[in-house]
Write a protein that holds these residues in place. Structure first.
Motif, PDB file in Angstrom:
ATOM      1  N   VAL A  99      40.768  39.975  69.235  1.00  0.00           N
ATOM      2  CA  VAL A  99      40.496  39.229  68.201  1.00  0.00           C
ATOM      3  C   VAL A  99      40.331  39.997  67.062  1.00  0.00           C
ATOM      4  O   VAL A  99      39.931  41.203  67.173  1.00  0.00           O
ATOM      5  N   TYR A 100      41.075  39.590  66.032  1.00  0.00           N
ATOM      6  CA  TYR A 100      41.021  40.271  64.695  1.00  0.00           C
ATOM      7  C   TYR A 100      40.140  39.598  63.767  1.00  0.00           C
ATOM      8  O   TYR A 100      40.363  38.442  63.537  1.00  0.00           O
ATOM      9  N   VAL A 101      39.427  40.587  62.993  1.00  0.00           N
ATOM     10  CA  VAL A 101      38.391  39.921  61.968  1.00  0.00           C
ATOM     11  C   VAL A 101      38.768  40.731  60.895  1.00  0.00           C
ATOM     12  O   VAL A 101      38.708  41.782  60.692  1.00  0.00           O
ATOM     13  N   GLY A 102      39.102  39.875  59.606  1.00  0.00           N
ATOM     14  CA  GLY A 102      39.563  40.593  58.251  1.00  0.00           C
ATOM     15  C   GLY A 102      38.318  40.014  57.419  1.00  0.00           C
ATOM     16  O   GLY A 102      38.253  38.775  57.255  1.00  0.00           O
ATOM     17  N   ALA A 103      37.615  40.827  56.625  1.00  0.00           N
ATOM     18  CA  ALA A 103      36.569  40.492  55.811  1.00  0.00           C
ATOM     19  C   ALA A 103      36.831  41.079  54.278  1.00  0.00           C
ATOM     20  O   ALA A 103      37.171  42.122  54.240  1.00  0.00           O
ATOM     21  N   VAL A 104      37.078  40.254  53.397  1.00  0.00           N
ATOM     22  CA  VAL A 104      37.284  40.820  52.094  1.00  0.00           C
ATOM     23  C   VAL A 104      36.075  41.232  51.481  1.00  0.00           C
ATOM     24  O   VAL A 104      35.091  40.447  51.405  1.00  0.00           O
ATOM     25  N   VAL A 105      35.944  42.336  50.568  1.00  0.00           N
ATOM     26  CA  VAL A 105      34.762  42.611  49.814  1.00  0.00           C
ATOM     27  C   VAL A 105      35.047  42.302  48.326  1.00  0.00           C
ATOM     28  O   VAL A 105      36.042  42.786  47.487  1.00  0.00           O
ATOM     29  N   ARG A 106      34.327  41.609  47.763  1.00  0.00           N
ATOM     30  CA  ARG A 106      34.435  41.242  45.966  1.00  0.00           C
ATOM     31  C   ARG A 106      33.022  41.841  45.476  1.00  0.00           C
ATOM     32  O   ARG A 106      32.023  41.441  46.204  1.00  0.00           O
ATOM     33  N   GLY A 107      33.151  42.139  44.373  1.00  0.00           N
ATOM     34  CA  GLY A 107      31.892  42.392  43.603  1.00  0.00           C
ATOM     35  C   GLY A 107      31.493  43.903  44.027  1.00  0.00           C
ATOM     36  O   GLY A 107      30.486  44.432  43.577  1.00  0.00           O
ATOM     37  N   ALA A 108      32.206  44.561  44.838  1.00  0.00           N
ATOM     38  CA  ALA A 108      31.909  46.075  45.027  1.00  0.00           C
ATOM     39  C   ALA A 108      33.020  46.691  45.462  1.00  0.00           C
ATOM     40  O   ALA A 108      33.979  46.345  45.652  1.00  0.00           O
ATOM     41  N   PRO A 109      32.875  48.136  44.986  1.00  0.00           N
ATOM     42  CA  PRO A 109      34.248  48.783  45.154  1.00  0.00           C
ATOM     43  C   PRO A 109      34.723  49.467  46.286  1.00  0.00           C
ATOM     44  O   PRO A 109      35.990  49.524  46.544  1.00  0.00           O
ATOM     45  N   ARG A 110      33.888  49.113  47.395  1.00  0.00           N
ATOM     46  CA  ARG A 110      34.421  49.340  48.901  1.00  0.00           C
ATOM     47  C   ARG A 110      33.435  48.792  49.768  1.00  0.00           C
ATOM     48  O   ARG A 110      32.232  48.575  49.540  1.00  0.00           O
ATOM     49  N   VAL A 111      33.909  48.807  50.742  1.00  0.00           N
ATOM     50  CA  VAL A 111      33.009  48.216  52.075  1.00  0.00           C
ATOM     51  C   VAL A 111      31.938  49.431  52.321  1.00  0.00           C
ATOM     52  O   VAL A 111      32.262  50.568  52.389  1.00  0.00           O
ATOM     53  N   GLY A 112      30.715  48.882  52.400  1.00  0.00           N
ATOM     54  CA  GLY A 112      29.400  49.863  52.539  1.00  0.00           C
ATOM     55  C   GLY A 112      29.548  50.517  53.974  1.00  0.00           C
ATOM     56  O   GLY A 112      29.965  50.147  55.034  1.00  0.00           O
TER      57      GLY A 112
END
Length: 285
Positions: free
Chosen positions: A176-189
């Motif tokens: 199972v693949y999960v892709g999460a887009v980050v908007r409003g922040a420079p990088r994934v925390g």
């Protein structure tokens, strides 16, 4: 004649010494090690996601529950949950659900950019297999000109600065693949990444269970002659979802749902949603 003793005079049972029943001394609970990467609120996020999916009735509900829980507990508004026999298959042609993407964005991606997506490269697939959770920034060493153009000319103009990809390894049943887009922040925390890495390990047995059940249901429903998408629509309709709810769950248009539902009705020889639900349960139970 000797009188029977009154209750006050009756002999009392001798108390059993506590040591006869409890033979071990109480021990203090284990202390968290210094530098514990996850604070308590992050463990609550982890279990919040697990609680949302562990009682799902089937694979479509598991996928939708996982997506909704990641929105609720992580604040991710743009997500994809896909599955397939392997990482490459899940990313390229996997079945699943998406949320938060505009149809224009998906159309442009499919017609122009899919071959340039950094997550579609062998380098990304290898890194996902090794680490389980990988960000766009992790993939930068493997960028070619096409991948750089994808990030600079497609993602950034849409306000996407970073992305996390997570692979849940379900063993012989697939991934199972999960892709999460980050908007409003420079990088994934860093905290998000730590929770996702812990989460994928706990999701693995659940993913294996639901993928296996889906494979069994697919085999059982094989006699109905439905395509994979028609089976999904029939399954959701059998659960009582409306066309609008099915469209939202599968991230397709209502007209597409109606088309698949009409074909499912014709192939199963049924004339109503109720009749289709009964026929579906008969074939898959």
């Amino acid at each position: 004649m000797t009188e029977a003793p009154t209750p006050a005079q009756a002999p009392r049972a001798r108390p059993v010494a506590a040591a006869h029943a409890l033979v071990s001394a109480p021990a203090p609970p284990r202390r968290l090690p210094a530098g514990e990467p996850l604070p308590p609120e992050d463990y609550r996020r982890l279990f919040g996601v697990l609680e949302a999916v562990d009682r799902a009735p089937d694979l479509p509900a598991f996928r939708a529950g996982l997506l909704d829980a990641l929105v609720e507990w992580f604040g991710y508004s743009t997500l994809a949950v896909l599955h397939g026999p392997g990482t490459e298959e899940a990313l390229l042609e996997g079945r699943g659900v998406k949320s938060g993407y505009s149809r224009g964005f998906l159309a442009e991606y499919a017609t122009r950019w899919i071959d340039s997506d950094p997550y579609m490269t062998p380098y990304a697939h290898r890194l996902l297999a090794e680490r389980g959770v990988v960000t766009l920034r992790d993939l930068e060493p493997g960028y070619g000109p096409a991948q750089r153009a994808y990030v600079e000319n497609f993602l950034r103009p849409h306000g996407i600065a970073d992305k996390a990809g997570m692979i849940v390894d379900a063993g012989a049943e697939g991934v199972v693949y999960v892709g999460a887009v980050v908007r409003g922040a420079p990088r994934v925390g860093a905290r998000d990444l730590a929770v996702l890495r812990a989460l994928r390990r706990h999701l693995a047995p659940l993913a294996a269970h639901f993928l296996a059940r889906d494979r069994e249901a697919e085999a059982a429903a094989g006699g109905l002659g439905l395509t994979a998408r028609e089976r999904e629509v029939a399954s959701l309709a059998a659960q009582g979802l409306t066309n609008q709810q099915i469209a939202q769950r599968l991230f397709v248009g209502v007209a597409t749902v109606k088309k698949h539902l009409t074909r499912a009705l014709a192939k199963t020889g049924t004339t109503s949603r109720t009749h289709l639900a009964a026929r579906w349960r008969e074939a898959t139970d």
